[in-house]
Write a protein that holds these residues in place. Sequence first.
Motif, PDB file in Angstrom:
ATOM      1  N   ALA A  12     -10.197 -19.418  -3.132  1.00 16.46           N
ATOM      2  CA  ALA A  12     -10.360 -18.381  -2.319  1.00 16.46           C
ATOM      3  C   ALA A  12     -10.990 -17.210  -3.139  1.00 16.46           C
ATOM      4  CB  ALA A  12      -9.015 -18.558  -1.362  1.00 16.46           C
ATOM      5  N   GLY A  13     -10.544 -17.162  -4.231  1.00 15.14           N
ATOM      6  CA  GLY A  13     -10.834 -15.359  -4.351  1.00 15.14           C
ATOM      7  C   GLY A  13     -12.150 -15.131  -4.347  1.00 15.14           C
ATOM      8  N   ALA A  14     -13.434 -15.653  -3.534  1.00 20.47           N
ATOM      9  CA  ALA A  14     -14.359 -14.991  -3.449  1.00 20.47           C
ATOM     10  C   ALA A  14     -13.841 -13.889  -1.646  1.00 20.47           C
ATOM     11  CB  ALA A  14     -14.990 -15.855  -2.265  1.00 20.47           C
ATOM     12  N   VAL A  15     -12.651 -14.089  -1.602  1.00 23.59           N
ATOM     13  CA  VAL A  15     -12.927 -12.947  -0.207  1.00 23.59           C
ATOM     14  C   VAL A  15     -12.095 -11.480  -0.538  1.00 23.59           C
ATOM     15  CG1 VAL A  15     -10.484 -13.438   1.443  1.00 23.59           C
ATOM     16  CG2 VAL A  15     -11.631 -15.371   0.950  1.00 23.59           C
ATOM     17  N   TRP A  16     -11.796 -11.849  -1.745  1.00 25.62           N
ATOM     18  CA  TRP A  16     -11.075 -10.550  -2.325  1.00 25.62           C
ATOM     19  C   TRP A  16     -12.721 -10.301  -3.150  1.00 25.62           C
ATOM     20  CZ3 TRP A  16      -6.853  -9.297  -1.649  1.00 25.62           C
ATOM     21  CH2 TRP A  16      -5.662 -10.281  -1.003  1.00 25.62           C
ATOM     22  N   ARG A  17     -13.472 -10.341  -3.337  1.00 22.86           N
ATOM     23  CA  ARG A  17     -14.568 -10.083  -4.634  1.00 22.86           C
ATOM     24  C   ARG A  17     -15.170  -8.937  -3.949  1.00 22.86           C
ATOM     25  NH1 ARG A  17     -16.761 -13.141  -8.365  1.00 22.86           N
ATOM     26  NH2 ARG A  17     -15.975 -14.763  -7.616  1.00 22.86           N
ATOM     27  N   GLU A  18     -15.714  -8.570  -2.972  1.00 18.69           N
ATOM     28  CA  GLU A  18     -16.576  -7.724  -1.915  1.00 18.69           C
ATOM     29  C   GLU A  18     -15.473  -6.681  -1.703  1.00 18.69           C
ATOM     30  OE1 GLU A  18     -15.717  -8.962   2.927  1.00 18.69           O
ATOM     31  OE2 GLU A  18     -16.639  -9.415   1.460  1.00 18.69           O
ATOM     32  N   THR A  19     -13.932  -6.783  -2.004  1.00 15.23           N
ATOM     33  CA  THR A  19     -13.444  -5.321  -2.222  1.00 15.23           C
ATOM     34  C   THR A  19     -13.009  -4.309  -3.313  1.00 15.23           C
ATOM     35  OG1 THR A  19     -11.962  -6.582  -0.005  1.00 15.23           O
ATOM     36  CG2 THR A  19     -10.788  -4.315  -1.280  1.00 15.23           C
ATOM     37  N   LEU A  20     -13.077  -5.469  -4.387  1.00 14.64           N
ATOM     38  CA  LEU A  20     -12.847  -4.813  -5.685  1.00 14.64           C
ATOM     39  C   LEU A  20     -14.351  -4.243  -5.788  1.00 14.64           C
ATOM     40  CD1 LEU A  20     -12.039  -8.117  -7.113  1.00 14.64           C
ATOM     41  CD2 LEU A  20     -10.446  -6.388  -7.021  1.00 14.64           C
ATOM     42  N   ILE A  21     -13.793  -3.151  -7.028  1.00 13.24           N
ATOM     43  CA  ILE A  21     -15.099  -2.352  -7.230  1.00 13.24           C
ATOM     44  C   ILE A  21     -15.614  -2.448  -8.972  1.00 13.24           C
ATOM     45  CG2 ILE A  21     -14.690   0.109  -5.969  1.00 13.24           C
ATOM     46  CD1 ILE A  21     -12.997   0.732  -7.933  1.00 13.24           C
ATOM     47  N   GLU A  22     -16.371  -2.015 -10.133  1.00 13.98           N
ATOM     48  CA  GLU A  22     -16.549  -2.520 -11.281  1.00 13.98           C
ATOM     49  C   GLU A  22     -15.135  -2.623 -12.296  1.00 13.98           C
ATOM     50  OE1 GLU A  22     -19.610  -0.754 -14.437  1.00 13.98           O
ATOM     51  OE2 GLU A  22     -20.417  -0.846 -12.208  1.00 13.98           O
ATOM     52  N   THR A  23     -14.733  -1.235 -12.066  1.00 14.00           N
ATOM     53  CA  THR A  23     -13.165  -1.795 -12.853  1.00 14.00           C
ATOM     54  C   THR A  23     -12.751  -2.239 -13.110  1.00 14.00           C
ATOM     55  OG1 THR A  23     -12.589  -0.128 -11.763  1.00 14.00           O
ATOM     56  CG2 THR A  23     -14.388   1.142 -13.779  1.00 14.00           C
ATOM     57  N   LYS A  46      -6.037   6.360  -5.165  1.00 13.08           N
ATOM     58  CA  LYS A  46      -5.090   6.775  -6.327  1.00 13.08           C
ATOM     59  C   LYS A  46      -6.419   6.229  -8.184  1.00 13.08           C
ATOM     60  CE  LYS A  46      -0.836   8.194  -4.492  1.00 13.08           C
ATOM     61  NZ  LYS A  46      -0.631   9.112  -5.068  1.00 13.08           N
ATOM     62  N   ASP A  47      -6.973   6.368  -8.232  1.00 15.80           N
ATOM     63  CA  ASP A  47      -8.233   5.890  -9.124  1.00 15.80           C
ATOM     64  C   ASP A  47      -7.438   4.894  -9.729  1.00 15.80           C
ATOM     65  OD1 ASP A  47     -10.195   6.109 -10.919  1.00 15.80           O
ATOM     66  OD2 ASP A  47      -9.516   8.072 -11.818  1.00 15.80           O
ATOM     67  N   ALA A  77       0.922  -1.165   0.216  1.00 11.44           N
ATOM     68  CA  ALA A  77       0.373   0.154  -0.103  1.00 11.44           C
ATOM     69  C   ALA A  77       0.685   1.602   0.153  1.00 11.44           C
ATOM     70  CB  ALA A  77      -0.591   0.240   1.482  1.00 11.44           C
ATOM     71  N   LYS A  78       1.988   1.083   0.798  1.00 13.33           N
ATOM     72  CA  LYS A  78       2.740   1.840   0.750  1.00 13.33           C
ATOM     73  C   LYS A  78       3.714   2.894  -1.333  1.00 13.33           C
ATOM     74  CE  LYS A  78       3.023   4.103   5.631  1.00 13.33           C
ATOM     75  NZ  LYS A  78       2.838   5.259   5.593  1.00 13.33           N
ATOM     76  N   GLN A  79       3.512   2.073  -1.181  1.00 18.06           N
ATOM     77  CA  GLN A  79       4.246   1.700  -2.057  1.00 18.06           C
ATOM     78  C   GLN A  79       3.154   2.323  -3.844  1.00 18.06           C
ATOM     79  OE1 GLN A  79       7.294  -1.471  -3.104  1.00 18.06           O
ATOM     80  NE2 GLN A  79       6.392  -2.698  -1.259  1.00 18.06           N
ATOM     81  N   VAL A  80       1.855   1.930  -3.634  1.00 21.38           N
ATOM     82  CA  VAL A  80       1.487   2.132  -4.090  1.00 21.38           C
ATOM     83  C   VAL A  80       1.159   3.691  -4.340  1.00 21.38           C
ATOM     84  CG1 VAL A  80      -1.131   2.143  -4.671  1.00 21.38           C
ATOM     85  CG2 VAL A  80       0.559  -0.082  -4.653  1.00 21.38           C
ATOM     86  N   GLN A  81       0.721   4.277  -2.650  1.00 24.83           N
ATOM     87  CA  GLN A  81       0.985   5.483  -2.684  1.00 24.83           C
ATOM     88  C   GLN A  81       1.609   6.295  -2.563  1.00 24.83           C
ATOM     89  OE1 GLN A  81       0.455   5.197   1.696  1.00 24.83           O
ATOM     90  NE2 GLN A  81      -1.890   4.780   1.899  1.00 24.83           N
ATOM     91  N   ALA A  82       2.918   5.677  -3.008  1.00 26.24           N
ATOM     92  CA  ALA A  82       4.126   6.736  -3.667  1.00 26.24           C
ATOM     93  C   ALA A  82       4.122   6.818  -5.211  1.00 26.24           C
ATOM     94  CB  ALA A  82       5.478   6.344  -2.501  1.00 26.24           C
ATOM     95  N   LEU A  83       3.908   5.885  -5.598  1.00 22.70           N
ATOM     96  CA  LEU A  83       4.541   6.240  -7.236  1.00 22.70           C
ATOM     97  C   LEU A  83       3.325   5.698  -7.767  1.00 22.70           C
ATOM     98  CD1 LEU A  83       6.716   2.657  -6.386  1.00 22.70           C
ATOM     99  CD2 LEU A  83       7.450   5.651  -6.584  1.00 22.70           C
ATOM    100  N   GLN A 110      -0.480   6.350  -9.999  1.00 23.77           N
ATOM    101  CA  GLN A 110      -0.923   7.823 -10.815  1.00 23.77           C
ATOM    102  C   GLN A 110      -2.448   7.098 -11.115  1.00 23.77           C
ATOM    103  OE1 GLN A 110       0.328  10.996 -10.371  1.00 23.77           O
ATOM    104  NE2 GLN A 110       1.769  10.043  -9.131  1.00 23.77           N
ATOM    105  N   PRO A 111      -3.172   8.031 -10.905  1.00 29.92           N
ATOM    106  CA  PRO A 111      -4.776   7.300 -11.478  1.00 29.92           C
ATOM    107  C   PRO A 111      -4.032   7.084 -13.181  1.00 29.92           C
ATOM    108  CG  PRO A 111      -4.774   9.838 -10.132  1.00 29.92           C
ATOM    109  CD  PRO A 111      -3.416   9.203 -11.081  1.00 29.92           C
TER     110      PRO A 111
END
Length: 195
Positions: free
Chosen positions: A144-155, A133-134, A97-103, A105-106
């Motif tokens: 176990a992919g279902a665990v992730w499904r609720e965190t994902l958005i439509e795009t 970060k869009d 998360a820290k690397q995503v926040q630092a690097l 871009q939308p």
Amino acid sequence: MLEQRIQQQFFDCADLQYQTAESLGRPIADAAGALLGAITAGGKVMACGRGSAALLATHFADAFVGRFERDRPGLAALALTHAAALADVAGGEQVYAKQVQALGQPGDVLLLFDSAGCEPAAGLAAIRAAHGKDMTVVLLAGQAGAVWRETLIETDVLITVPHERAARVLELQLLVLHCLCDAVDLQLMGELEPS
């Protein structure tokens, strides 16, 4: 006896590939579209995963920046690190998360590999950071992919390998990774000339 067991490994891998070829076609094409959209808009792909999945992230970044099966200009991609020093500073759950926040871009893409379905906290934090970060998320997960499904958005795109063994999941995720690289190269450069 040992030879039969080895042969069974090949059969199991091939069976899984045949069983999933049709069902994974659409999500892989959607993921390739997301990667292509980011690259052609001047963005980048940030790949990450823990354990053996980290090797897939590195392999993907190498294939994008270097080459997959033919020469082309390098494409913007990097494998996020799980370096001990960064984990100490950021905390194990926040290391990506820290690397995503630092690097990030939308318009960039976070490509997250999860083969074993364990320790999802770091992946979930990275997904939330990418959304902040869009960025689009492409997630390759095991059964176990279902665990992730609720965190994902439509795009976002979820590619789930329906198998309980981490080895089979990794094998198929490597094939998916190669399909993604091939699809992007095809869209950018057209069909490969027959040799």
